[in-house]
Design an enzyme around this catalytic site. Structure first.
Site, short mmCIF file in Angstrom:
data_model
loop_
_atom_site.label_atom_id
_atom_site.label_comp_id
_atom_site.label_asym_id
_atom_site.label_seq_id
_atom_site.Cartn_x
_atom_site.Cartn_y
_atom_site.Cartn_z
N GLY A 8 0.89 -1.07 -0.06
CA GLY A 8 -0.15 -0.11 0.08
C GLY A 8 1.12 1.24 -0.06
N ARG A 87 -14.21 2.84 11.84
CA ARG A 87 -13.18 1.99 11.20
C ARG A 87 -13.93 0.64 10.88
NH1 ARG A 87 -11.12 5.05 15.48
NH2 ARG A 87 -9.16 6.23 15.14
N ARG A 150 -1.21 11.27 20.21
CA ARG A 150 -2.26 12.48 20.32
C ARG A 150 -2.55 13.06 21.69
NH1 ARG A 150 -5.66 9.25 15.82
NH2 ARG A 150 -4.76 10.26 13.76
N HIS A 174 -8.35 -0.09 18.93
CA HIS A 174 -8.31 1.24 18.15
C HIS A 174 -9.37 1.68 17.83
CE1 HIS A 174 -6.06 4.13 15.86
NE2 HIS A 174 -6.33 3.68 14.73
O1 TXD Z 1 -3.08 3.95 12.95
C1 TXD Z 1 -3.53 3.30 12.13
N1 TXD Z 1 -3.59 2.03 12.50
C2 TXD Z 1 -4.30 3.85 11.22
C3 TXD Z 1 -4.91 3.28 10.13
C4 TXD Z 1 -3.79 5.31 10.78
C5 TXD Z 1 -4.40 5.90 9.91
C6 TXD Z 1 -4.76 5.30 8.61
N2 TXD Z 1 -5.12 3.89 8.99
C7 TXD Z 1 -5.53 2.82 7.72
O2 TXD Z 1 -4.72 2.60 7.07
C8 TXD Z 1 -6.86 3.23 7.15
O3 TXD Z 1 -8.08 3.36 7.65
C9 TXD Z 1 -6.79 2.50 5.85
O4 TXD Z 1 -7.29 1.41 6.17
C10 TXD Z 1 -5.20 2.26 5.73
C11 TXD Z 1 -4.44 2.96 4.69
O5 TXD Z 1 -4.77 4.45 4.85
P1 TXD Z 1 -4.06 5.41 3.71
O6 TXD Z 1 -4.36 6.67 4.31
O7 TXD Z 1 -2.82 5.27 3.51
O8 TXD Z 1 -4.98 5.18 2.45
P2 TXD Z 1 -4.68 5.41 1.05
O9 TXD Z 1 -4.02 6.54 0.81
O10 TXD Z 1 -5.98 5.36 0.39
O11 TXD Z 1 -3.61 4.22 0.60
C12 TXD Z 1 -4.17 2.80 0.62
C13 TXD Z 1 -3.42 2.32 -0.74
C14 TXD Z 1 -3.77 2.79 -1.93
O12 TXD Z 1 -2.71 3.46 -2.70
C15 TXD Z 1 -4.30 1.67 -2.85
O13 TXD Z 1 -4.16 1.63 -4.01
C16 TXD Z 1 -3.57 0.61 -2.10
O14 TXD Z 1 -3.52 0.91 -0.73
N3 TXD Z 1 -4.23 -0.82 -2.31
C17 TXD Z 1 -3.45 -1.66 -2.41
N4 TXD Z 1 -2.03 -2.04 -2.37
C18 TXD Z 1 -1.65 -3.23 -2.63
N5 TXD Z 1 -2.43 -4.25 -2.73
C19 TXD Z 1 -3.67 -4.23 -2.67
N6 TXD Z 1 -4.63 -5.26 -3.00
C20 TXD Z 1 -4.33 -2.95 -2.71
N7 TXD Z 1 -5.54 -2.39 -2.48
C21 TXD Z 1 -5.69 -1.22 -2.45
#
Ligand code: TXD
Length: 311
Positions: A8, A87, A150, A174
């Site tokens: 990701g 979430r 935070r 979380h």
């Molecule tokens: O502290 C924590 N645990 C969190 C969690 C804090 C912030 C964000 N949190 C969670 O992380 C959020 O709720 C999401 O479930 C994830 C990812 O958040 P992000 O902000 O990075 O989301 P983006 O910018 O949309 O990036 C997700 C990427 C995106 O580029 C997609 O194309 C990619 O995931 N994606 C994949 N990559 C690889 N393989 C597959 N199958 C895939 N599907 C989507």
């Protein structure tokens, strides 16, 4: 050189790579399904290395073969929240994505330690552990470092004291039921409850609980990424440098705090083996009640997962 693969390459994934490259901890691989995007971000970051003086190789890929031989796999792939979403609303979509990321990467890196970020966090860590049949040392969910940061940031703003003097522990799941342990938090050793008037502390605790939502509402198109990815970098550093650093993170419970068979936010010792030990605080009756309530909410999401995933 160690190798870390980040699955990701969106906001949290690429920002994690950024923090990690600055620390020169490992060579990095960014994997994403979007064609060209991880390659472009990887190359751009690689070209920054001469400027900041770090010898780190960074590559992007659309396939998992590039992750071969990783010491650590960070999973951030999946959908983030939109305003109004919890979430847990992300469960079905993200279980598919995280499940594939977990099983595919294990084929290429059978000894890797997993750090999971994707939401619903505790349940995605559970999925990773169960699907890959890993010992619990090797799966860590990131939540507590962020939630605690935070609280620390808000205490620093309120008191004017350096963030370095402020130790806070936010444990539990979380989600909105997270458990800020103010009795165990302090400003240079002085308990938080003595340092701040009760009403101020209460307001800060409430803001912490809703900290993720506050940012989602401001950004409108995504969720927080600077602080979450800084949290991942701290976890990764503790592991690779074998620091035995105690950090709040989501770990698989095997009886600690009276909890079993779930991922839950607790203080854990992190070192080269991964999650080496869960630290057990003495909880008073009120704190235990909050823990149990939060654990029940996490269990519910774990149960929902079991209905849709083969684990
Ligand atoms: O502290 C924590 N645990 C969190 C969690 C804090 C912030 C964000 N949190 C969670 O992380 C959020 O709720 C999401 O479930 C994830 C990812 O958040 P992000 O902000 O990075 O989301 P983006 O910018 O949309 O990036 C997700 C990427 C995106 O580029 C997609 O194309 C990619 O995931 N994606 C994949 N990559 C690889 N393989 C597959 N199958 C895939 N599907 C989507």
């Amino acid at each position: 050189m160690n190798k870390i693969s980040i699955i990701g390459a969106g906001m949290t994934g690429s920002t994690t790579a950024h923090w990690l490259a600055e620390r020169e901890l490992a060579d990095l691989v960014l994997v994403d399904v979007v064609e060209g995007m991880p390659q472009g971000k990887g190359l751009d970051m690689l070209e920054a290395m001469p400027i900041i003086g770090r010898d780190v190789e960074i590559v992007g890929a659309n396939d998992y073969a590039a992750t071969k031989g990783s010491d650590i796999i960070v999973i951030t792939a999946g959908l983030p929240r939109k305003p109004g979403m919890s979430r847990d609303d992300l469960l079905a979509a993200n279980a598919d994505i995280v499940g594939k990321a977990a099983t595919e990467t294990l084929k290429y890196s059978p000894d890797a330690i997993y750090v999971v970020l994707t939401n619903p966090l505790d349940t995605m860590a559970y999925l990773t552990l169960k699907l890959n049949k890993l010992p619990r040392e090797r799966v860590i969910g990131q939540a507590g470092v962020l939630d605690s940061a935070r609280l620390r940031a808000f205490v620093a703003l309120e008191t004017g004291v350096s963030v370095e003097n402020i130790q806070c522990y936010v444990l539990g799941g979380h989600g909105d039921e997270m458990v800020p342990l103010t009795r165990h938090s302090n400003v240079a050793g002085v308990p938080l409850r003595e340092y701040l008037p009760a009403d101020k502390l209460d307001a800060i605790v409430q803001r912490t609980r809703k900290g993720g939502g506050e940012i989602v509402n401001l950004l409108k198109t995504g969720s927080a990424f600077y602080a979450p990815s800084a949290a991942v970098a701290q976890i990764v550093e503790a592991i690779l440098k074998d620091k035995h650093l105690i950090l709040p993170c989501s770990a698989y419970m095997q009886g600690e705090y009276g909890l079993k068979d779930l991922f839950f936010g607790v203080p854990a010792v992190l070192g080269r083996k991964g999650m080496e030990k869960i630290v057990e605080y003495e909880l008073d009756a009120d704190e235990k009640a909050l823990f149990d309530k939060s654990a029940a909410a996490v269990k519910e999401t774990h149960e929902a997962l079991k209905k849709i995933a083969k684990i």
